[in-house]
Write an enzyme that holds these catalytic residues in place. Structure first.
Site, PDB file in Angstrom:
ATOM      1  N   LYS A  63       0.798  -1.237   0.000  1.00 55.87           N
ATOM      2  CA  LYS A  63       0.000   0.000   0.000  1.00 55.87           C
ATOM      3  C   LYS A  63       0.826   1.280   0.000  1.00 55.87           C
ATOM      4  O   LYS A  63       0.363   2.311  -0.491  1.00 55.87           O
ATOM      5  CB  LYS A  63      -0.942   0.009   1.211  1.00 55.87           C
ATOM      6  N   ASP A  99      -9.921   2.714   2.297  1.00 52.91           N
ATOM      7  CA  ASP A  99      -9.874   2.148   3.663  1.00 52.91           C
ATOM      8  C   ASP A  99     -10.356   3.169   4.695  1.00 52.91           C
ATOM      9  O   ASP A  99     -10.969   2.800   5.701  1.00 52.91           O
ATOM     10  CB  ASP A  99      -8.437   1.741   4.032  1.00 52.91           C
TER      11      ASP A  99
HETATM   12  P1  NAP Z   1       1.356  -4.227   6.058  1.00 49.90           P
HETATM   13  O1  NAP Z   1       1.509  -2.893   5.457  1.00 49.90           O
HETATM   14  O2  NAP Z   1       2.232  -5.331   5.585  1.00 49.90           O
HETATM   15  O3  NAP Z   1       1.526  -4.081   7.672  1.00 49.90           O
HETATM   16  C1  NAP Z   1       1.539  -5.234   8.486  1.00 49.90           C
HETATM   17  C2  NAP Z   1       1.641  -4.832   9.952  1.00 49.90           C
HETATM   18  O4  NAP Z   1       1.567  -6.038  10.732  1.00 49.90           O
HETATM   19  C3  NAP Z   1       2.961  -4.156  10.325  1.00 49.90           C
HETATM   20  O5  NAP Z   1       2.732  -3.216  11.326  1.00 49.90           O
HETATM   21  C4  NAP Z   1       3.801  -5.339  10.856  1.00 49.90           C
HETATM   22  O6  NAP Z   1       4.772  -4.932  11.801  1.00 49.90           O
HETATM   23  C5  NAP Z   1       2.727  -6.137  11.567  1.00 49.90           C
HETATM   24  N1  NAP Z   1       3.092  -7.551  11.684  1.00 49.90           N
HETATM   25  C6  NAP Z   1       3.217  -8.470  10.696  1.00 49.90           C
HETATM   26  N2  NAP Z   1       3.578  -9.662  11.199  1.00 49.90           N
HETATM   27  C7  NAP Z   1       3.695  -9.491  12.551  1.00 49.90           C
HETATM   28  C8  NAP Z   1       4.028 -10.367  13.631  1.00 49.90           C
HETATM   29  N3  NAP Z   1       4.328 -11.661  13.422  1.00 49.90           N
HETATM   30  N4  NAP Z   1       4.014  -9.872  14.894  1.00 49.90           N
HETATM   31  C9  NAP Z   1       3.707  -8.559  15.109  1.00 49.90           C
HETATM   32  N5  NAP Z   1       3.388  -7.684  14.121  1.00 49.90           N
HETATM   33  C10 NAP Z   1       3.389  -8.142  12.859  1.00 49.90           C
HETATM   34  O7  NAP Z   1      -0.155  -4.773   5.879  1.00 49.90           O
HETATM   35  P2  NAP Z   1      -1.519  -3.903   5.773  1.00 49.90           P
HETATM   36  O8  NAP Z   1      -1.822  -3.632   4.357  1.00 49.90           O
HETATM   37  O9  NAP Z   1      -1.421  -2.769   6.736  1.00 49.90           O
HETATM   38  O10 NAP Z   1      -2.612  -4.995   6.260  1.00 49.90           O
HETATM   39  C11 NAP Z   1      -2.613  -5.480   7.585  1.00 49.90           C
HETATM   40  C12 NAP Z   1      -3.839  -6.379   7.839  1.00 49.90           C
HETATM   41  O11 NAP Z   1      -5.035  -5.626   7.725  1.00 49.90           O
HETATM   42  C13 NAP Z   1      -3.973  -7.551   6.860  1.00 49.90           C
HETATM   43  O12 NAP Z   1      -4.394  -8.677   7.579  1.00 49.90           O
HETATM   44  C14 NAP Z   1      -5.069  -7.093   5.919  1.00 49.90           C
HETATM   45  O13 NAP Z   1      -5.802  -8.189   5.351  1.00 49.90           O
HETATM   46  C15 NAP Z   1      -5.963  -6.296   6.871  1.00 49.90           C
HETATM   47  N6  NAP Z   1      -6.774  -5.264   6.181  1.00 49.90           N
HETATM   48  C16 NAP Z   1      -8.135  -5.350   6.269  1.00 49.90           C
HETATM   49  C17 NAP Z   1      -8.913  -4.379   5.656  1.00 49.90           C
HETATM   50  C18 NAP Z   1     -10.412  -4.461   5.730  1.00 49.90           C
HETATM   51  O14 NAP Z   1     -11.066  -3.831   4.893  1.00 49.90           O
HETATM   52  N7  NAP Z   1     -10.993  -5.126   6.710  1.00 49.90           N
HETATM   53  C19 NAP Z   1      -8.311  -3.329   4.957  1.00 49.90           C
HETATM   54  C20 NAP Z   1      -6.932  -3.259   4.910  1.00 49.90           C
HETATM   55  C21 NAP Z   1      -6.173  -4.250   5.524  1.00 49.90           C
HETATM   56  P3  NAP Z   1       6.279  -4.486  11.371  1.00 49.90           P
HETATM   57  O15 NAP Z   1       6.201  -3.010  11.089  1.00 49.90           O
HETATM   58  O16 NAP Z   1       7.085  -4.837  12.547  1.00 49.90           O
HETATM   59  O17 NAP Z   1       6.631  -5.290  10.144  1.00 49.90           O
END
Ligand code: NAP
Length: 268
Positions: A63, A99
């Protein structure tokens, strides 16, 4: 017309099913697919994007990086630094972020319209967290961002003038609303164990530990997980057991998808 959602991993995404159903229902001749794009392949994938696709959704972990490949950014994308919807207009790529409104619509549907003076904790500092922090700030909340990698939380907190910390700080903070934006707890094809985890543990003891151990009615605390697959994550199951009000991620998912679909069809 071809549309897609790009991410890594991508198998959890329900976007193809949702958008294809909507295209069929509205008799729009279009196809929506899921494309797994590894972070190192994003540049290669975007090179011939505009000749292949009319639009796309962008998810974990692209993103923020995707901004480098877009021609025009909506004011929200510029403010947030993250994009989840691309529309191809005559070869020019426009970036939007649905979002933000998807998240706010989800809260509104649960009767949460104003968070003036409330303490919010956001877990995670990735692309989705940017939209959530932006929306919570607009709704008047004081926000603390907690993340595994402290530098990421610090950078996001600095952008929005908010506080930050590590995930281990969770139980020390006052909290009226907690939003999980990390991917911990999400369904994962290759790692089923991931789904049985929660980013923080919620105490079920009788002492009402939230908010420096001050007794408070549990049901006035809101816990939202934006993960939508599974709908009931471990975090939400624990929160429900502890008596908190919970909001599931499918509400945000449906609302952001609806707004993306409008951009793909009505406004193109
Ligand atoms: P992203 O940019 O990759 O960010 C992932 C986040 O999760 C980062 O803060 C990362 O921390 C943390 N993380 C990943 N693995 C971890 C672990 N093992 N332990 C602790 N923290 C961890 O992803 P994103 O696009 O923000 O999406 C995140 C989630 O939101 C996904 O599951 C996605 O499906 C969901 N989402 C849902 C909607 C909806 O409409 N409901 C919309 C958007 C996203 P670090 O900074 O330390 O790497």
């Amino acid at each position: 017309m071809n549309y897609c959602v790009i991410g890594f991993p991508i198998s959890h995404s329900l976007s193809p099913a949702l958008h294809n159903r909507a295209f069929r229902k509205l008799k729009v001749r279009a196809r929506y697919t899921a494309v797994e794009v590894a972070p190192s392949d994003l540049g290669l994938f975007m090179r011939d994007f505009s000749s292949k696709y009319s639009g796309a959704n962008v998810t974990i972990p692209h993103k923020e990086k995707i901004l480098d490949f877009l021609d025009e950014l909506s004011p929200e994308v510029r403010a947030i630094g993250a994009c989840n919807t691309i529309v191809n207009r005559g070869g020019k790529l426009f970036g939007y972020n649905t979002d933000v409104l998807g998240f706010m619509d989800a809260l509104k549907s649960e009767g949460v319209r104003n968070l003036k003076g409330k303490n919010a904790i956001v877990l995670g500092a990735g692309g989705a967290a940017r939209a959530v922090v932006y929306a919570l700030k607009k709704m008047g909340a004081h926000i603390t961002i907690l993340n595994r990698t402290l530098e990421h939380a610090q950078k996001l907190a600095k952008n929005f003038g908010q506080n930050f910390g590590g995930l281990e700080d969770f139980n020390k903070l006052k909290c009226d609303i907690l939003v999980n934006t990390t991917s911990v707890g999400m369904w994962h094809k290759e790692n089923k164990k991931y789904m049985s985890e929660a980013p923080v543990s919620i105490c079920h003891c009788e002492r009402h530990c939230f908010g420096f151990g001050r007794p408070r009615p549990r049901n006035d605390m809101i816990i939202m997980d934006i993960i939508y697959r599974p709908r009931m994550t471990k975090l939400l199951r624990d929160a429900k057991k502890a008596g908190c009000k919970i909001i599931t991620g499918d509400k945000m998912f449906m609302n952001q998808a609806k707004r993306s679909f409008e951009l793909f069809t009505i406004c193109s």
